[in-house]
Design an enzyme around this catalytic site. Structure first.
Site, PDB file in Angstrom:
ATOM      1  CB  ILE A 108     125.257 -11.903 -35.492  1.00 62.82           C
ATOM      2  CG1 ILE A 108     123.940 -11.138 -35.305  1.00 62.82           C
ATOM      3  CG2 ILE A 108     125.828 -11.678 -36.868  1.00 62.82           C
ATOM      4  CD1 ILE A 108     124.081  -9.624 -35.389  1.00 62.82           C
ATOM      5  CB  SER A 109     121.073 -13.736 -37.044  1.00 66.31           C
ATOM      6  OG  SER A 109     119.755 -14.037 -37.430  1.00 66.31           O
ATOM      7  CD1 TRP A 110     121.448 -19.328 -41.646  1.00 65.09           C
ATOM      8  CD2 TRP A 110     123.517 -18.527 -41.922  1.00 65.09           C
ATOM      9  NE1 TRP A 110     122.115 -20.173 -42.527  1.00 65.09           N
ATOM     10  CE2 TRP A 110     123.381 -19.692 -42.714  1.00 65.09           C
ATOM     11  CE3 TRP A 110     124.733 -17.853 -41.942  1.00 65.09           C
ATOM     12  CZ2 TRP A 110     124.408 -20.196 -43.508  1.00 65.09           C
ATOM     13  CZ3 TRP A 110     125.770 -18.346 -42.735  1.00 65.09           C
ATOM     14  CH2 TRP A 110     125.603 -19.502 -43.501  1.00 65.09           C
ATOM     15  CB  THR A 134     121.915 -17.030 -32.684  1.00 62.74           C
ATOM     16  OG1 THR A 134     121.831 -18.108 -33.616  1.00 62.74           O
ATOM     17  CG2 THR A 134     122.692 -17.470 -31.448  1.00 62.74           C
TER      18      THR A 134
END
Length: 273
Positions: A108-110, A134
């Protein structure tokens, strides 16, 4: 925060990592499950506790693996900055230490950027891939500067009042109407590491992009994106869908924290073992 996961500290590649393994409810030891386990890679600055509500909603027969990156939560501070290549090697070593071979990976995301790198360069360890909120790294459609400025430091993890003031602008979705709820989800049980650990996470992906290797990914890939995500505009998910050959895009009603504040409905093909 209560959890059914087994928490431990493991030495991997000369570094001490804090790890949580939730074994499937079949009386099996971690590493012996017949189903392919799920590895979760969290967003920047967040400890493994942040995804506890999501883990609680997963099939109880599934082994779920979480970890704190170096310098985050309960993992030891690395002596020098690291890159995604070194971190993914560390993750592969962690799986080996736990007795796991191949896993499904959700980032998730980074953590979604890390997951892309892991899938590309440790292909034999990643069966399927889930990319949530992301993008493709330095070559992406960026958020507005007024949003990105709040990501430079981990202040939102340290100052709940500050997070409540900016949550809607950063995360969109339900955080706009209920910033206190978003702040509660982000701060509940989250263990904030030293500021240097956050800085190392920022520098790990500096200049990195997945654009050249996304067409080479062979794993079935599910891309989850919120329709109202100020931090990662939706166009980035559409770009990844075009570039990854065996991918499916699922757009849900919500923002950047959709996986934390509510579980988006996953397409049936993913949840089937």
């Amino acid at each position: 925060m209560s959890t059914t996961a087994e928490m431990r500290s493991l030495g991997v590649g000369g570094r001490q990592l804090r790890v949580a393994v939730r074994p499937g409810r079949r009386g099996l030891r971690p590493g012996t499950a017949s189903r392919v386990p799920l590895l979760l890679i969290n967003g920047i600055g967040a400890s493994l506790e942040l995804l506890e509500p999501f883990v609680a909603e997963l099939d109880p027969a599934l082994d779920v693996i979480r970890f704190d990156p170096p310098g985050v939560g309960g993992s030891a501070q690395p002596p020098i900055p690291y890159r995604f290549t070194g971190l993914c090697g560390l993750i592969a070593g962690l799986l080996t230490e736990l007795g796991y071979g191949q896993v499904d990976v959700l980032g998730i995301s980074w953590g979604g950027a890390v997951a892309q790198h892991f899938a590309a360069f440790h292909r034999d360890r990643c069966r399927r891939l889930v990319l949530v909120s992301t993008a493709t790294g330095s070559l992406m459609v960026p958020a507005r500067p007024s949003v990105l400025v709040h990501m430079v430091t981990p202040r939102r993890y340290l100052d709940r009042g500050y997070l409540e003031r900016v949550a809607g602008r950063i995360y969109g979705g339900s955080a706009r109407a209920d910033p206190a709820g978003a702040a509660g989800a982000m701060n509940h049980g989250n263990r904030v590491g030293p500021s240097r650990g956050y800085l190392y996470q920022l520098t790990a992906g500096a200049g990195w992009t997945s654009l050249p290797f996304l067409p080479l990914l062979r794993q079935p890939t599910l891309i989850l994106a919120g329709e109202d995500d100020p931090l990662i505009p939706l166009v980035n998910a559409r770009l990844m869908k075009r570039l990854i050959p065996r991918s499916q895009l699922h757009v849900y009603h919500g923002g950047h924290l959709g996986l934390v504040t509510r579980q988006p409905s996953w397409p049936r093909w993913w949840t089937a073992s």
